[in-house]
Design an enzyme around this catalytic site. Structure first.
Site, short mmCIF file in Angstrom:
data_model
loop_
_atom_site.label_atom_id
_atom_site.label_comp_id
_atom_site.label_asym_id
_atom_site.label_seq_id
_atom_site.Cartn_x
_atom_site.Cartn_y
_atom_site.Cartn_z
N LEU A 209 2.34 0.25 9.52
CA LEU A 209 1.57 -0.77 8.80
C LEU A 209 0.65 0.01 7.88
CD1 LEU A 209 1.35 -3.84 8.63
CD2 LEU A 209 -0.56 -3.73 10.22
N ASP A 210 1.01 0.08 6.59
CA ASP A 210 0.34 1.01 5.69
C ASP A 210 -1.11 0.61 5.42
OD1 ASP A 210 0.26 -0.68 3.19
OD2 ASP A 210 2.42 -0.64 3.51
N LYS A 211 -1.81 1.50 4.74
CA LYS A 211 -3.24 1.35 4.51
C LYS A 211 -3.57 0.07 3.74
CE LYS A 211 -7.13 3.89 2.43
NZ LYS A 211 -7.53 5.15 1.75
N ASP A 212 -2.72 -0.32 2.81
CA ASP A 212 -2.99 -1.50 1.98
C ASP A 212 -2.56 -2.81 2.64
OD1 ASP A 212 -3.93 0.20 -0.03
OD2 ASP A 212 -1.93 0.49 -0.83
N SER A 213 -1.98 -2.73 3.84
CA SER A 213 -1.53 -3.93 4.55
C SER A 213 -2.45 -4.21 5.73
CB SER A 213 -0.08 -3.75 5.03
OG SER A 213 0.77 -3.46 3.95
#
Length: 330
Positions: A124-128
């Site tokens: 779950l990437d940083k922008d999500s």
């Protein structure tokens, strides 16, 4: 002994592999238990990590081994935007740093400390933002992020651009990333430019890259469900432990490949029951006059009372429940 079972396989199998197959622990965890002398074969302590158990031999785990496995922490965290799931770069904040007593939602039998090795199970990437499962459980990790995992994940995604049926068809099936064909995905429109993705794989930044291929820009991405575990009710930035029942349900969903999507209703054929012996129609197929008609007159005294309320009795009122609160898409 905490866990005991007799092996009945046709071929000898390594102990760590058999324990992993039985869902007791991961292979690495099994090797650690063997190293500490917590595994026994036919009552004798096992000291060889590569030992192969044979048909008829009984394997036992000590109480200490069971406590060690039972004390493994698994939790769900509502990750905000700007927090990284795994190893951080300089200046970044990892999700594990936010797992403390102050951010706990509800109760927990233990608060993670320095000795706990919580790992994120899924990207779950940083922008999500949204649901992130973290655990020390090797069996759960294999079920969620193993190469053969079939566990379904649900995302709500807000995009910019024209959402057309042709683009939806490509998103559902027909795209490839890094030279590999993607598994089929279920993509539907929630409303306007808000889409729902159901995936059974987790490539790096997969949804964002899929949308880029069809000229859609992701403005907001939120994971709301992993298998049977839903984010509903968990505030942003908070965590709560995963119960033993929820763990078992996660493993069951992964093993069976369950989906939360409703299936088409099955219309059953009407069952024709034979008439009682004394009331069967004649051989010619014609029924006698008056057959099937309701009798005229007062009902029998032994007939069951009517279920309709009497004039003076209060009518039953259905209680309407308020809709469950969900975190809105930004």
């Amino acid at each position: 002994m905490a866990w005991t079972k007799t092996y009945s396989g046709s071929e000898p199998m390594r102990v760590n592999k058999w324990l992993a197959t039985e869902g007791v622990c991961s292979r690495r965890e099994a090797d650690a238990l063997i190293e500490k002398g917590l595994v026994k074969i036919n009552g004798e302590v096992l000291t060889e990590a590569g030992y192969k158990i044979e048909d008829g031999q009984t394997l036992s785990l000590t109480e200490k081994a069971a406590r060690r496995l039972d004390n493994q922490l698994s939790l769900m965290f509502h990750k905000p935007v700007g927090i990284v799931s795994g190893t951080p770069e300089p200046g970044e904040i990892p999700a594990v740093r936010l797992i403390n007593e102050e951010s706990l939602s509800g109760r927990a039998h233990a608060i993670p400390g320095r000795n706990n090795k919580l790992a994120p199970l899924g990207r779950l990437d940083k922008d999500s933002r949204g649901l992130l499962i973290m655990s020390e459980d090797g069996v759960l990790a294999k079920a969620l992020i193993g190469p053969e995992s079939k566990l379904e994940k649900e995302y709500h995604v807000k995009v910019r651009g024209d959402v057309t049926e042709e683009k939806l068809k490509l998103l559902r099936h027909g795209l490839e990333l890094d030279g590999r064909q993607l598994r089929p995905a279920a993509v539907t429109v929630i409303k306007g430019n808000e889409l729902k993705f159901l995936l059974r794989e987790g490539r790096n930044r997969q949804i964002r890259r899929m949308c880029d291929l069809v000229d859609l820009r992701v403005l907001d991405l939120m994971r709301v469900r992993i298998g049977p575990l839903s984010l509903a009710g968990l505030p942003e930035g908070k965590w709560r432990p995963i119960s033993a029942r929820e763990r078992d349900e996660l493993l069951r969903w992964e093993a069976k490949g369950f989906s939360a999507e409703p299936t088409a209703p099955v219309i059953a054929e009407p069952v024709r029951r034979p008439a009682p012996a004394g009331k069967r129609p004649p051989a010619g197929g014609k029924r006698p006059p008056g057959a099937g008609k309701k009798p005229i007159g007062k009902p029998r005294s032994d007939a069951p009372p009517s279920s309709k309320p009497k004039p003076n009795e209060p009518k039953f009122k259905r209680t309407k429940l308020a809709p469950r609160k969900r975190t809105p898409i930004k």
